[in-house]
Design a protein around this motif. Structure first.
Motif, PDB file in Angstrom:
ATOM      1  N   UNK A   1     -22.940 -25.381  21.167  1.00  0.00           N
ATOM      2  CA  UNK A   1     -23.944 -25.449  20.107  1.00  0.00           C
ATOM      3  C   UNK A   1     -24.422 -26.877  19.929  1.00  0.00           C
ATOM      4  N   UNK A   2     -25.723 -27.038  19.927  1.00  0.00           N
ATOM      5  CA  UNK A   2     -26.321 -28.346  19.687  1.00  0.00           C
ATOM      6  C   UNK A   2     -26.515 -28.514  18.184  1.00  0.00           C
ATOM      7  N   UNK A   3     -26.201 -29.684  17.677  1.00  0.00           N
ATOM      8  CA  UNK A   3     -26.376 -29.920  16.250  1.00  0.00           C
ATOM      9  C   UNK A   3     -27.847 -29.926  15.891  1.00  0.00           C
ATOM     10  N   UNK A   4     -28.167 -29.384  14.705  1.00  0.00           N
ATOM     11  CA  UNK A   4     -29.551 -29.346  14.260  1.00  0.00           C
ATOM     12  C   UNK A   4     -30.214 -28.044  14.657  1.00  0.00           C
ATOM     13  N   UNK A   5     -31.265 -27.672  13.952  1.00  0.00           N
ATOM     14  CA  UNK A   5     -31.976 -26.440  14.244  1.00  0.00           C
ATOM     15  C   UNK A   5     -33.042 -26.699  15.291  1.00  0.00           C
ATOM     16  N   UNK A   6     -33.470 -25.631  15.944  1.00  0.00           N
ATOM     17  CA  UNK A   6     -34.509 -25.755  16.962  1.00  0.00           C
ATOM     18  C   UNK A   6     -35.444 -24.567  16.869  1.00  0.00           C
ATOM     19  N   UNK A   7     -36.740 -24.839  17.058  1.00  0.00           N
ATOM     20  CA  UNK A   7     -37.722 -23.758  17.065  1.00  0.00           C
ATOM     21  C   UNK A   7     -37.838 -23.133  18.444  1.00  0.00           C
ATOM     22  N   UNK A   8     -37.223 -23.778  19.443  1.00  0.00           N
ATOM     23  CA  UNK A   8     -37.359 -23.321  20.815  1.00  0.00           C
ATOM     24  C   UNK A   8     -36.306 -22.275  21.141  1.00  0.00           C
ATOM     25  N   UNK A   9     -36.751 -21.167  21.711  1.00  0.00           N
ATOM     26  CA  UNK A   9     -35.799 -20.165  22.175  1.00  0.00           C
ATOM     27  C   UNK A   9     -35.148 -20.623  23.473  1.00  0.00           C
ATOM     28  N   UNK A  10     -35.884 -21.408  24.272  1.00  0.00           N
ATOM     29  CA  UNK A  10     -35.359 -21.943  25.525  1.00  0.00           C
ATOM     30  C   UNK A  10     -35.712 -23.416  25.631  1.00  0.00           C
TER      31      UNK A  10
ATOM     32  N   UNK B   1     -36.689 -31.613  35.708  1.00  0.00           N
ATOM     33  CA  UNK B   1     -37.615 -30.713  35.004  1.00  0.00           C
ATOM     34  C   UNK B   1     -37.196 -30.560  33.547  1.00  0.00           C
ATOM     35  N   UNK B   2     -38.133 -30.766  32.639  1.00  0.00           N
ATOM     36  CA  UNK B   2     -37.889 -30.567  31.206  1.00  0.00           C
ATOM     37  C   UNK B   2     -39.030 -29.766  30.607  1.00  0.00           C
ATOM     38  N   UNK B   3     -38.684 -28.747  29.836  1.00  0.00           N
ATOM     39  CA  UNK B   3     -39.694 -27.952  29.140  1.00  0.00           C
ATOM     40  C   UNK B   3     -39.021 -27.186  28.012  1.00  0.00           C
ATOM     41  N   UNK B   4     -39.842 -26.690  27.091  1.00  0.00           N
ATOM     42  CA  UNK B   4     -39.328 -25.852  26.004  1.00  0.00           C
ATOM     43  C   UNK B   4     -40.265 -24.678  25.795  1.00  0.00           C
ATOM     44  N   UNK B   5     -39.698 -23.586  25.302  1.00  0.00           N
ATOM     45  CA  UNK B   5     -40.460 -22.361  25.055  1.00  0.00           C
ATOM     46  C   UNK B   5     -40.192 -21.926  23.625  1.00  0.00           C
ATOM     47  N   UNK B   6     -41.223 -21.966  22.790  1.00  0.00           N
ATOM     48  CA  UNK B   6     -41.082 -21.554  21.398  1.00  0.00           C
ATOM     49  C   UNK B   6     -41.222 -20.039  21.272  1.00  0.00           C
ATOM     50  N   UNK B   7     -40.564 -19.510  20.279  1.00  0.00           N
ATOM     51  CA  UNK B   7     -40.558 -18.063  20.059  1.00  0.00           C
ATOM     52  C   UNK B   7     -41.991 -17.548  19.842  1.00  0.00           C
ATOM     53  N   UNK B   8     -42.325 -16.460  20.524  1.00  0.00           N
ATOM     54  CA  UNK B   8     -43.634 -15.841  20.389  1.00  0.00           C
ATOM     55  C   UNK B   8     -44.698 -16.426  21.291  1.00  0.00           C
ATOM     56  N   UNK B   9     -44.351 -17.463  22.067  1.00  0.00           N
ATOM     57  CA  UNK B   9     -45.322 -18.107  22.942  1.00  0.00           C
ATOM     58  C   UNK B   9     -45.270 -17.537  24.361  1.00  0.00           C
ATOM     59  N   UNK B  10     -46.389 -17.702  25.070  1.00  0.00           N
ATOM     60  CA  UNK B  10     -46.477 -17.351  26.485  1.00  0.00           C
ATOM     61  C   UNK B  10     -46.714 -18.628  27.270  1.00  0.00           C
TER      62      UNK B  10
END
Length: 261
Positions: free
Chosen positions: A9-18, A36-45
């Motif tokens: 578990x990473x400390x702090x909240x995150x909006x990213x599902x991935x 490679x670095x990227x993030x995927x927020x919930x509900x996004x394509x």
């Protein structure tokens, strides 16, 4: 695969599902993914585009543990599946696997299973009630435009129908995120339209998705963000209108020019 007990578990909240950070993957001496670095927020394509051999499919395979990354971090909802190149335990990885579904370019249906069994097998094996799973499968078949096909076998279906069964199978486990690895590359233009229509509907339903695709108009119309990869790195990323309409990198412009010819 390196595995040891890690704090998942990473400390702090995150909006990213991935979240993927500094991901690296080599095959022998060939570096396929380079930081490679990227993030995927919930509900996004998120659509990932780029030439063949750019690392797009390998990225998806690493994100879904089908390939073992050599370094970096992979987090689902702020929990580490991979931390500094070290994987979580097998039990924890199995728990992460229930969070995502994966749709392959060649369908990967079980040829000796009926449509219903292809869709329902995984949830039942995970201990869900058989009747509830069947009811959900019937609803998914209706959503995919495949009513009445539950007793058919893959060989009795068109390629587009098989891919829609594959999407239903991926959805049957109620995933938080869906990965598509070039879902239309094995289909002719008419059948491609059938599958893209389903994915568009999922996007309208706010299903979180990562789509590796060569369908540029689809990526431009449906995505919240487009990532252009080449040579194992992310060359450019941004809103679809920015990437397609006014790319900042010459390599992106060259790729899009060549693709439109």
């Amino acid at each position: 695969m390196a595995e040891q007990k890690i704090n998942t578990t990473e400390s702090g909240s995150t909006a990213s599902i991935l979240s993927i950070r500094g991901l690296q993957k080599s095959f022998d001496s060939l570096s396929v993914l380079k930081d490679i670095s990227l993030s995927v927020d919930r509900g996004n394509v998120i659509s990932i585009i780029g030439p063949s051999g750019s690392g797009k499919s390998t990225l998806l395979r690493c994100a879904t543990f089908l390939e073992h990354a050599d370094g970096g971090d992979i987090l689902y909802d702020g929990q580490y599946a991979l931390k500094d190149g070290v994987y979580a335990s097998k039990a924890e990885l199995n728990r992460f696997r229930t969070r995502f579904g994966l749709v392959f370019q060649n369908f990967n249906l079980f040829p000796h299973y009926s449509v219903m069994r292809n869709i329902s097998e995984a949830p039942i094996l995970h201990g869900e009630n058989r009747e509830e799973v069947r009811e959900r499968a019937m609803m998914l078949l209706k959503k995919m435009g495949l009513e009445g096909k539950e007793n058919a076998y893959p060989c009795q279906l068109s390629g587009g129908q098989q891919q829609r069964v594959a999407i239903a199978r991926a959805l049957a486990i109620n995933p938080e995120i869906l990965f598509f690895d070039e879902p239309t590359s094995a289909l002719d233009p008419e059948l491609t339209g059938e599958v893209l229509k389903v994915i568009r509907q999922l996007a309208e339903d706010k299903m979180t998705m990562v789509v590796v695709t060569h369908e540029m108009p689809f990526a431009r119309a449906v995505s919240n963000r487009v990532i252009f990869m080449d040579g194992g790195v992310i060359v450019e990323q941004g809103h679809p209108e920015e990437v397609f309409g006014n790319p900042t990198q010459e390599r992106t412009r060259q790729f899009l020019r060549n693709y439109q010819q």
